[in-house]
Design an enzyme around this catalytic site. Sequence first.
Site, PDB file in Angstrom:
ATOM      1  CB  CYS A 262      22.473  51.024  22.991  1.00  0.00           C
ATOM      2  SG  CYS A 262      22.732  49.418  23.737  1.00  0.00           S
TER       3      CYS A 262
HETATM    4  N1  LIG Z   1      21.540  46.609  27.893  1.00  0.00           N
HETATM    5  C1  LIG Z   1      21.415  46.473  26.593  1.00  0.00           C
HETATM    6  O1  LIG Z   1      20.317  46.524  26.081  1.00  0.00           O
HETATM    7  C2  LIG Z   1      22.636  46.251  25.702  1.00  0.00           C
HETATM    8  C3  LIG Z   1      22.415  45.889  24.370  1.00  0.00           C
HETATM    9  C4  LIG Z   1      23.515  45.635  23.542  1.00  0.00           C
HETATM   10  C5  LIG Z   1      24.801  45.781  24.062  1.00  0.00           C
HETATM   11  N2  LIG Z   1      24.998  46.155  25.355  1.00  0.00           N
HETATM   12  C6  LIG Z   1      26.382  46.244  25.849  1.00  0.00           C
HETATM   13  O2  LIG Z   1      26.673  45.114  26.666  1.00  0.00           O
HETATM   14  C7  LIG Z   1      27.587  45.468  27.717  1.00  0.00           C
HETATM   15  C8  LIG Z   1      26.998  45.115  29.067  1.00  0.00           C
HETATM   16  O3  LIG Z   1      25.842  45.903  29.260  1.00  0.00           O
HETATM   17  P1  LIG Z   1      24.714  45.545  30.337  1.00  0.00           P
HETATM   18  O4  LIG Z   1      23.539  46.402  29.960  1.00  0.00           O
HETATM   19  O5  LIG Z   1      24.558  44.083  30.444  1.00  0.00           O
HETATM   20  O6  LIG Z   1      25.408  46.111  31.675  1.00  0.00           O
HETATM   21  P2  LIG Z   1      24.891  45.892  33.191  1.00  0.00           P
HETATM   22  O7  LIG Z   1      25.378  47.059  33.936  1.00  0.00           O
HETATM   23  O8  LIG Z   1      23.454  45.523  33.196  1.00  0.00           O
HETATM   24  O9  LIG Z   1      25.649  44.591  33.695  1.00  0.00           O
HETATM   25  C9  LIG Z   1      27.026  44.493  33.778  1.00  0.00           C
HETATM   26  C10 LIG Z   1      27.388  43.570  34.925  1.00  0.00           C
HETATM   27  O10 LIG Z   1      28.809  43.411  34.887  1.00  0.00           O
HETATM   28  C11 LIG Z   1      29.280  43.372  36.233  1.00  0.00           C
HETATM   29  N3  LIG Z   1      30.714  43.688  36.216  1.00  0.00           N
HETATM   30  C12 LIG Z   1      31.305  44.886  36.105  1.00  0.00           C
HETATM   31  N4  LIG Z   1      32.653  44.751  36.104  1.00  0.00           N
HETATM   32  C13 LIG Z   1      32.900  43.418  36.218  1.00  0.00           C
HETATM   33  C14 LIG Z   1      34.077  42.632  36.278  1.00  0.00           C
HETATM   34  N5  LIG Z   1      35.295  43.202  36.195  1.00  0.00           N
HETATM   35  N6  LIG Z   1      33.953  41.308  36.422  1.00  0.00           N
HETATM   36  C15 LIG Z   1      32.738  40.728  36.502  1.00  0.00           C
HETATM   37  N7  LIG Z   1      31.574  41.416  36.448  1.00  0.00           N
HETATM   38  C16 LIG Z   1      31.658  42.745  36.298  1.00  0.00           C
HETATM   39  C17 LIG Z   1      28.404  44.348  36.978  1.00  0.00           C
HETATM   40  O11 LIG Z   1      28.378  44.067  38.371  1.00  0.00           O
HETATM   41  C18 LIG Z   1      27.035  44.118  36.303  1.00  0.00           C
HETATM   42  O12 LIG Z   1      26.276  43.168  37.008  1.00  0.00           O
HETATM   43  C19 LIG Z   1      27.864  46.968  27.527  1.00  0.00           C
HETATM   44  O13 LIG Z   1      29.019  47.123  26.757  1.00  0.00           O
HETATM   45  C20 LIG Z   1      26.655  47.427  26.739  1.00  0.00           C
HETATM   46  O14 LIG Z   1      26.964  48.566  25.961  1.00  0.00           O
HETATM   47  C21 LIG Z   1      23.930  46.378  26.198  1.00  0.00           C
END
Ligand SMILES: NC(=O)c1ccc[n+]([C@@H]2O[C@H](COP(=O)([O-])OP(=O)(O)OC[C@H]3O[C@@H](n4cnc5c(N)ncnc54)[C@H](O)[C@@H]3O)[C@@H](O)[C@H]2O)c1
Length: 420
Positions: A262
């Site tokens: 983030c």
């Molecule tokens: N990790 C954190 O602490 C956090 C906190 C707040 C917000 N966010 C936001 O949340 C969002 C997701 O982050 P995350 O950390 O969960 O990511 P991540 O990489 O852990 O997980 C994302 C998942 O989405 C899947 N994916 C990608 N493209 C896809 C598609 N077209 N269809 C279906 N699945 C698909 C991937 O295979 C992966 O498993 C981002 O925008 C991030 O900025 C993350």
Amino acid sequence: MAHQTVTIVGQGYVGLPLAQAATRSGWKVHGLDVTESLVDMLNSGRSHVDDLSDSEIQEMLDLGYVATTDSAVIAESDVVVMCVPTPLAEGGSPDLAAVKGASRTVGDNLTAGTTVILESTTYPGTTDNLVRPILELASGLAAGEDFNLAYSPERVDPGSKTFGIKNTPKLIGGIDDASTQSAAAFYRTFVDKPVPMTGTREAETAKLLENTFRHVNIALVNEMTKFCKELDIDIWEVIRGASTKPFGFMKFTPGPGVGGHCIPIDPNYLSYEVRNQLGYPFRFVELAQEINNSMPRYVVDRVSELLNEHRKPINGSDILLLGVTYKADIADQRESPAKPVAELLLERGANVMFHDPMVDVWNLESGDITREADLEDSVVKADAVVVLQAHDTYDLGGLASKSKVMLDTRGSAPKPAIWL
Ligand SMILES: NC(=O)c1ccc[n+]([C@@H]2O[C@H](COP(=O)([O-])OP(=O)(O)OC[C@H]3O[C@@H](n4cnc5c(N)ncnc54)[C@H](O)[C@@H]3O)[C@@H](O)[C@H]2O)c1
């Protein structure tokens, strides 16, 4: 809202805990992901994120949760939530490929009456200007008439024992009132306090303000750390004093730089959009980046000074890094400042060693290194020990007293450790 069926697109750090919360509150949850190996892993009861154990995945499966790569599940869902990655592309611009891809998949399978929610962190306007047209074109349905559309940012604090999905208020901004209400009704089934917002852009920007706020305030103490050192003022004592003010001050502490998915990334989404639409820079973000990115070099310079006091150069010295993940007590290494610290030490000829209870093999640009097998032995052996993450399991007092010199970038270890 009666508990029915929800598809959560993306089963990563954000989507999987959300799937757990919805499953536990009685929803039939489909965890849709494009990564087949991940889907197989989840369906066999194994977790890949810090905040969920294998037994919690098994509990979800017992309650009816199913991970899948089959997008047909969208058609039978009352709610669809997209939690897909929003990284930066080469050159630092937003990479919305996953949001576009997921929106197309949802649109291809969308049925009338569904509530679609985007949770991915992104720049203002994404829900209305990017997701909405893709959904409408692919489905032939009209947002606001045939289906609801809202933005609700994820605020998860990985590893936190205090705040989780339930007790963290959830912002919700729909494209219209019905969308806001419908999305709020979904979250109300497992979140104590949904917070309706006037629109999608305001909800998108609120998330970016939160992360930019942290980025800027971390940069503020990091910059002060450098000049306080030169002025022979103890920054940690300064912060301790200022923190006693019960209003108008929030404590931030220095460190080796910012990490995680983030803080180093999200503010770029805002500065990119400001520059793109208005043609001028978001100066606070750019300055915070410059300062926070300079911290790994500052850490290495401090190591160099400390070794110098012991009549040693960095070149040829054994330097042990403790804690290489981006945050204490979690295994996530994304954007961890430990990497640039290690690379700079290697450039200067150090023999870099590391220990982290959550990392077995550390992948650096210059090659993989294996965790030191015996923590105490390696602390004794090292010419300098650098604490980058003060994981709970470390007995920093004991380790500091065994080390030749210990630089603690987190202000956790007692003397003789030296704080950043
Ligand atoms: N990790 C954190 O602490 C956090 C906190 C707040 C917000 N966010 C936001 O949340 C969002 C997701 O982050 P995350 O950390 O969960 O990511 P991540 O990489 O852990 O997980 C994302 C998942 O989405 C899947 N994916 C990608 N493209 C896809 C598609 N077209 N269809 C279906 N699945 C698909 C991937 O295979 C992966 O498993 C981002 O925008 C991030 O900025 C993350």
